[in-house]
Write an enzyme that holds these catalytic residues in place. Sequence first.
Site, short mmCIF file in Angstrom:
data_model
loop_
_atom_site.label_atom_id
_atom_site.label_comp_id
_atom_site.label_asym_id
_atom_site.label_seq_id
_atom_site.Cartn_x
_atom_site.Cartn_y
_atom_site.Cartn_z
N ASP A 27 -9.83 -3.14 2.32
CA ASP A 27 -9.63 -1.96 3.16
C ASP A 27 -10.12 -0.71 2.43
O ASP A 27 -9.58 -0.35 1.39
CB ASP A 27 -8.15 -1.80 3.51
N HIS A 43 -10.06 7.00 11.56
CA HIS A 43 -8.97 7.10 10.57
C HIS A 43 -7.71 7.75 11.18
O HIS A 43 -6.58 7.33 10.88
CB HIS A 43 -9.47 7.89 9.36
N LYS A 81 -13.43 3.53 7.24
CA LYS A 81 -12.88 4.45 8.26
C LYS A 81 -13.68 5.75 8.39
O LYS A 81 -14.13 6.30 7.38
CB LYS A 81 -11.42 4.78 7.92
N TYR A 116 -11.45 8.03 0.55
CA TYR A 116 -10.86 7.57 -0.71
C TYR A 116 -11.78 7.85 -1.90
O TYR A 116 -11.34 7.79 -3.06
CB TYR A 116 -10.50 6.08 -0.67
N1 LIG Z 1 -5.02 4.26 7.73
C1 LIG Z 1 -4.38 5.11 6.98
O1 LIG Z 1 -4.19 6.28 7.33
C2 LIG Z 1 -3.82 4.65 5.66
C3 LIG Z 1 -2.83 5.42 5.04
C4 LIG Z 1 -2.32 4.96 3.83
C5 LIG Z 1 -2.78 3.78 3.27
N2 LIG Z 1 -3.78 3.07 3.90
C6 LIG Z 1 -4.32 1.80 3.32
O2 LIG Z 1 -3.22 0.94 3.03
C7 LIG Z 1 -3.25 0.57 1.65
C8 LIG Z 1 -1.84 0.31 1.13
O3 LIG Z 1 -1.02 1.47 1.24
P1 LIG Z 1 -0.60 2.34 -0.03
O4 LIG Z 1 -1.66 2.22 -1.08
O5 LIG Z 1 -0.26 3.69 0.45
O6 LIG Z 1 0.76 1.71 -0.52
P2 LIG Z 1 1.34 0.29 -0.96
O7 LIG Z 1 0.30 -0.76 -0.88
O8 LIG Z 1 2.60 0.15 -0.21
O9 LIG Z 1 1.72 0.56 -2.47
C9 LIG Z 1 0.76 0.67 -3.48
C10 LIG Z 1 1.47 0.97 -4.80
O10 LIG Z 1 2.34 -0.10 -5.16
C11 LIG Z 1 1.99 -0.62 -6.44
N3 LIG Z 1 2.12 -2.08 -6.31
C12 LIG Z 1 1.22 -2.97 -5.81
N4 LIG Z 1 1.74 -4.21 -5.77
C13 LIG Z 1 2.99 -4.12 -6.27
C14 LIG Z 1 4.03 -5.06 -6.49
N5 LIG Z 1 3.88 -6.34 -6.18
N6 LIG Z 1 5.19 -4.62 -7.03
C15 LIG Z 1 5.36 -3.31 -7.34
N7 LIG Z 1 4.42 -2.37 -7.16
C16 LIG Z 1 3.24 -2.77 -6.62
C17 LIG Z 1 0.59 -0.16 -6.72
O11 LIG Z 1 0.38 0.07 -8.10
P3 LIG Z 1 -0.72 -0.73 -8.98
O12 LIG Z 1 -2.07 -0.41 -8.44
O13 LIG Z 1 -0.50 -0.19 -10.35
O14 LIG Z 1 -0.35 -2.18 -8.86
C18 LIG Z 1 0.54 1.18 -5.98
O15 LIG Z 1 1.09 2.17 -6.77
C19 LIG Z 1 -3.96 1.77 1.01
O16 LIG Z 1 -4.38 1.51 -0.31
C20 LIG Z 1 -5.06 2.00 2.00
O17 LIG Z 1 -6.11 1.05 1.83
C21 LIG Z 1 -4.28 3.48 5.10
#
Ligand SMILES: NC(=O)c1ccc[n+]([C@@H]2O[C@H](COP(=O)([O-])OP(=O)(O)OC[C@H]3O[C@@H](n4cnc5c(N)ncnc54)[C@H](OP(=O)(O)O)[C@@H]3O)[C@@H](O)[C@H]2O)c1
Length: 327
Positions: free
Chosen positions: A48, A115, A82, A53
């Site tokens: 994704d 997005h 996006k 980004y």
């Molecule tokens: N469409 C949109 O508007 C939108 C908005 C937000 C996000 N997104 C997409 O969704 C993806 C995921 O959301 P997000 O990045 O906000 O949050 P998330 O995936 O809920 O959390 C990511 C965080 O958790 C840590 N992490 C990963 N696996 C873990 C585990 N098993 N245990 C503990 N910590 C862990 C990661 O650190 P490390 O890297 O150090 O492991 C990072 O700091 C984004 O990266 C993006 O691609 C889309």
Amino acid sequence: MSASKMIYLSLNNGKQMPIIGLGTWLSKKGEVYQGVKDAIDCGYRHIDCALVYGNEDEIGKALNESMKAKKVKREELYIVTKLWLTYTRPDRVIKGIERSLKNLGLTYVDLYLMHWPHSFAQQDESFFPYDKNGVIRGEDVDYVDTWKAMEELVTKGLTKSIGVSNFNSKQIERLLKTATIKPVVNQIEVHPYMAQKKLIDFCRQREIQITAYAPLCSPTSTATTAEQKAKHDLLQDPVVKKIAEKYKKSTGQVLLRFAVDRNYAVIPKSVSKARIASNIQIFDFKLTGEEVKQLEGLDCGYRTCTMAEFKGTPNLKHYPFQKDIEF
Ligand SMILES: NC(=O)c1ccc[n+]([C@@H]2O[C@H](COP(=O)([O-])OP(=O)(O)OC[C@H]3O[C@@H](n4cnc5c(N)ncnc54)[C@H](OP(=O)(O)O)[C@@H]3O)[C@@H](O)[C@H]2O)c1
């Protein structure tokens, strides 16, 4: 995990999307290249991305090297990116995808998402066009007009499928009235503190699949305060911990399995090799219906991603999270 164990979701255009993908928001340059390579080695096929980004070039390098090394074929990958809010005016949509494709070093993506439904001032210089008072400048672009230009990208072969992100139920309903191509996906925030039962059901009734972002409640998000993070530490929630102990899994794995058992795609972000590997080790256990209900019961309507940190954004036309919109 071997790629053959992957579950695929069927889209309304007959195509298939791997249920788990790698998130890349806040994946720093210098880290995301290795992260994507590690993810491919671990069996991830869905990545994704987003123009905003700022790391698509490194992701593209990792993808192209992995293909060149014959670790994966292009047709096995599912690459999502996006359209940013400064590229939503219909004549600029093609510029948005072309910029992403150039960054990624690809000739097409598998899924291109709008997005957000609202727009910023249409310009190339900055992704966040502020005025002199530090308020973000919006522009009145109607997402139904943007969607028409998104449809042309499919005809041109620049993307296999198109979808939306952060659209509320009213916006989906309105879009469907004029769409020639239905969105295949609505990518939204979903985790037990924001369970989104109504919006998920609403999209499913219209054959739109869900991709859940922030599935771990985005513990290092730059969009939330330290206080909000401390109050909403989902990875340490006692209910999640108890289920994790039962299955001898991590709380992260339970939160990702929650998505699989609710049958939508999930895109955890990580650049840590160990967490990338463990986040996909979720196909050897299953939550009971009661456990899914317990996790849904934690819903407190908490969003990590509102864009409210960009002063003025919630007042923009078509901003999705308005108080009078139920879901
Ligand atoms: N469409 C949109 O508007 C939108 C908005 C937000 C996000 N997104 C997409 O969704 C993806 C995921 O959301 P997000 O990045 O906000 O949050 P998330 O995936 O809920 O959390 C990511 C965080 O958790 C840590 N992490 C990963 N696996 C873990 C585990 N098993 N245990 C503990 N910590 C862990 C990661 O650190 P490390 O890297 O150090 O492991 C990072 O700091 C984004 O990266 C993006 O691609 C889309």
